[in-house]
Design an enzyme around this catalytic site. Structure first.
Site, short mmCIF file in Angstrom:
data_model
loop_
_atom_site.label_atom_id
_atom_site.label_comp_id
_atom_site.label_asym_id
_atom_site.label_seq_id
_atom_site.Cartn_x
_atom_site.Cartn_y
_atom_site.Cartn_z
N CYS A 111 36.76 162.57 48.92
CA CYS A 111 36.99 163.92 49.45
C CYS A 111 36.90 163.91 50.98
O CYS A 111 37.80 163.37 51.62
CB CYS A 111 36.05 164.91 48.79
SG CYS A 111 36.79 166.56 48.72
N HIS A 152 37.07 164.15 43.16
CA HIS A 152 35.70 163.64 42.94
C HIS A 152 35.62 162.82 41.67
O HIS A 152 35.25 163.35 40.61
CB HIS A 152 34.72 164.82 42.85
CG HIS A 152 34.51 165.53 44.14
ND1 HIS A 152 33.53 165.18 45.03
CD2 HIS A 152 35.17 166.56 44.70
CE1 HIS A 152 33.58 165.98 46.09
NE2 HIS A 152 34.57 166.82 45.91
N GLU A 185 33.47 160.72 40.80
CA GLU A 185 32.08 160.55 40.32
C GLU A 185 31.72 161.55 39.22
O GLU A 185 30.85 161.29 38.41
CB GLU A 185 31.09 160.67 41.50
CG GLU A 185 30.88 162.07 42.10
CD GLU A 185 31.92 162.49 43.12
OE1 GLU A 185 33.02 161.90 43.16
OE2 GLU A 185 31.66 163.44 43.89
N1 GLN Z 1 35.07 169.78 53.73
C1 GLN Z 1 36.22 169.19 53.10
C2 GLN Z 1 37.15 170.26 52.54
O1 GLN Z 1 36.71 171.35 52.29
C3 GLN Z 1 35.83 168.20 52.04
C4 GLN Z 1 35.09 168.79 50.90
C5 GLN Z 1 34.40 167.77 50.05
O2 GLN Z 1 34.13 166.65 50.49
N2 GLN Z 1 34.04 168.13 48.83
O3 GLN Z 1 38.30 170.01 52.31
#
Ligand code: GLN
Length: 540
Positions: free
Chosen positions: A385, A511, A513
């Site tokens: 992410c 994600h 994970e």
């Molecule tokens: N802050 C980033 C976004 O909102 C990544 C979010 C995250 O890592 N879950 O796109």
């Protein structure tokens, strides 16, 4: 209400953090291993509608389900143990209950009646309990009540549990109370008094626990079990010892030894279909406890002083390590400590580096610097992410020489916003409502490493973010060697990037994970650990 599902409640007493979630998940695992369909639900007594807006330092990681609910991290344990997805029905907060009731009140659904905690709030809680049973999918619904018995906040939940027990009768519902038996070093004694008090508190609320699960550092001797049985009105064989375990994954076996599942089945008058089949689980534990290799993996993040903030990542490494017969030693690195001067010494001795998800600009430059270092030194890299977004920024800055390349989250004025908010997202301004949440599809380019890792070309993964790879820069970035190899087929948003001519450099917008389980370790984590083992071999 379902006529077939049985309802099991798990309450806690004496102190918080006794591991109700793990006990609930372990019981669920044992019942599942006997061939039953089980789900677990968590009630959280706080007023937030969901934990989405909570700082991870407050409440640990926010776990996201396929249907896009932002939930408590215990749901992660449920999925990791059961290997069955949960949904928004599995996590309910006081805030959501009140919100539902107040919304109904505004619509006039209470026909002019005074709306009260009892019966309206408790009825809404009961509706949410029965909802899972009504799907007809489950033999058992295990409901974990967050907080401790006696807390002001959990009172309506406890009252709802009392009513459900009364409504359904003793063969359709039962209460397991998890408590602590402290060991007093000075007296060299285990103490039962706090448990007696906490059971008394439950009794005052009208609930007689059916089973006591006692967290303890020492084995519970027979006289202590007898005392607990006598003073808490619980059958002797329903006083269950829960010793501290080396790993949470031992707990199902410890509970089996103490016959927790058998007691539950006997009390609910359910014939067991079969003996629990835990062969695969035991194979996993065997591999976990007897590693042949060891690697050091760095996790670069913002909330590293509370590892619960990255619970699913840490657990995914446990699964992937076992799969590789390898002990994965995680080094938690605060991204704020990393800069040009410190990066080499901080990352020294690591065989792989994961840059973690996160929000806000604090620590982002450190993440970008860490990625430059692992890219140039060909150390395996895995970006999740925000970690993937930082990889794109780093590449644009240092390879494409777009010095001010950034994410609009970090620098809203950047002339090269390689990570930007999409138009639809920009329109929504209320916090908590602006994110891309839940499962989305990703299609891999043929011949990409990601496709080989997954062994599939179309996958679904869970999301929780606002910003995206900016497709205006796609060609430029791709030509220079950072390949967008995973694309969402509906929106054309970039899901996965991987670097050419690097042993293992993958960034994912989603994600992974959140989908790693004991029986299904996530392929990206498995292959990343494998790449780290290989890196250790070539670098030593
Ligand atoms: N802050 C980033 C976004 O909102 C990544 C979010 C995250 O890592 N879950 O796109």
């Amino acid at each position: 209400m379902s006529s077939t599902a049985k309802y099991i409640f798990v309450t806690g007493g004496v102190t918080s953090s006794l591991g109700k979630g793990i006990i609930a998940a372990s019981l669920a695992k044992l019942l599942q291993a006997r061939g039953f369909n089980v789900t677990i639900q968590k009630f959280d007594p706080y007023i937030n509608i969901d934990p989405g807006t909570l700082n991870p330092y407050e409440h640990g990681e926010c776990y996201v389900t396929d249907d896009g609910a932002e939930t408590d991290l215990d749901l992660g344990h449920y999925e990791r143990f059961l290997n069955v997805p949960t949904s928004r029905l599995n996590n309910i907060t006081t805030g959501r209950i009140y919100n539902n009731v107040i919304t109904k009140e505004r619509k006039g659904e209470y026909l002019g009646k005074t709306v009260q905690v009892v019966p309206h709030i408790t009825d809404e809680i009961k509706r949410n309990i029965y909802q899972l049973g009504e799907t007809g999918q489950y033999d058992f619904i295990i409901t974990e009540i967050g907080g401790c018995v006696g807390d002001i906040e959990s009172l309506p939940f406890i009252e709802a549990v009392r009513q459900v027990k009364w409504d359904l009768g003793p063969t359709n519902s039962l209460v397991i109370h998890l408590t602590l038996i402290p060991y007093l070093n000075a007296a060299k004694e285990l103490k039962t008094k706090p448990t007696q008090h906490s059971v008394k508190e439950l009794l005052e609320a009208g609930i007689q626990p059916d089973i006591l699960v006692c967290r303890t550092e020492m084995p519970l001797p027979m006289e202590i079990r007898k005392k607990l049985s006598l003073f808490c009105n619980v059958n002797l064989n329903s006083v269950i010892e829960a010793m501290d375990a080396d790993t949470i994954y031992d707990v199902p076996l410890l509970m089996k030894k103490e016959k927790l599942d058998e007691r539950v089945l006997a009390k609910l008058k359910v014939q067991s279909k079969e003996e629990p089949d835990l062969d695969q689980w035991k194979t996993f534990l065997g591999k976990l406890k007897n590693p042949l290799e060891e690697v050091n993996i760095g996790i670069v993040g913002k909330y590293v002083s509370l590892p619960d903030a990255y619970k699913s990542i840490a657990e995914a490494f446990v699964h992937a390590g076992a799969e590789n017969d390898c002990k994965v030693k995680l080094k938690w690195i605060s991204s704020e400590d990393i800069n040009k001067e410190t990066v080499e010494s901080i990352l020294a001795g690591l065989h792989g580096v994961l840059v973690a998800p996160g929000f806000g600009e604090r620590g982002m430059e450190g993440k970008i610097e860490a990625i430059r270092y692992v890219r140039e030194n060909k150390i395996p890299f895995f970006g999740i992410c925000l970690g993937m977004q930082c990889a794109v920024i780093e590449f644009a800055r240092n390879v494409l020489h777009l010095a001010d390349a950034s994410s609009t989250e970090l620098n809203p004025k950047s002339k090269h916003p390689v990570i930007d908010m999409m138009e639809e997202q920009k329109k929504i301004t209320i916090k908590g409502g602006t994110m891309r949440l839940g499962a989305y599809a990703c299609k891999f380019k043929k011949g990409s490493k990601a496709q080989t890792v997954y062994g599939e070309s179309l996958i679904q993964e869970r999301h929780r973010h606002r910003y995206e790879f900016n497709n205006k820069f796609l060609e430029q970035i791709e030509e220079a060697g950072l390949k967008p190899v995973g694309i969402n087929p509906d929106s054309s948003l970039v899901e996965v990037v991987e670097l050419k001519d690097h042993p293992w450099f993958i960034g994912v917008q989603y994600h992974p994970e959140l989908k790693s389980t004991v029986l299904n370790p996530h392929p990206l984590f498995v292959k990343f650990v494998e790449a780290s083992i290989n890196h250790k071999k070539v670098s030593s």
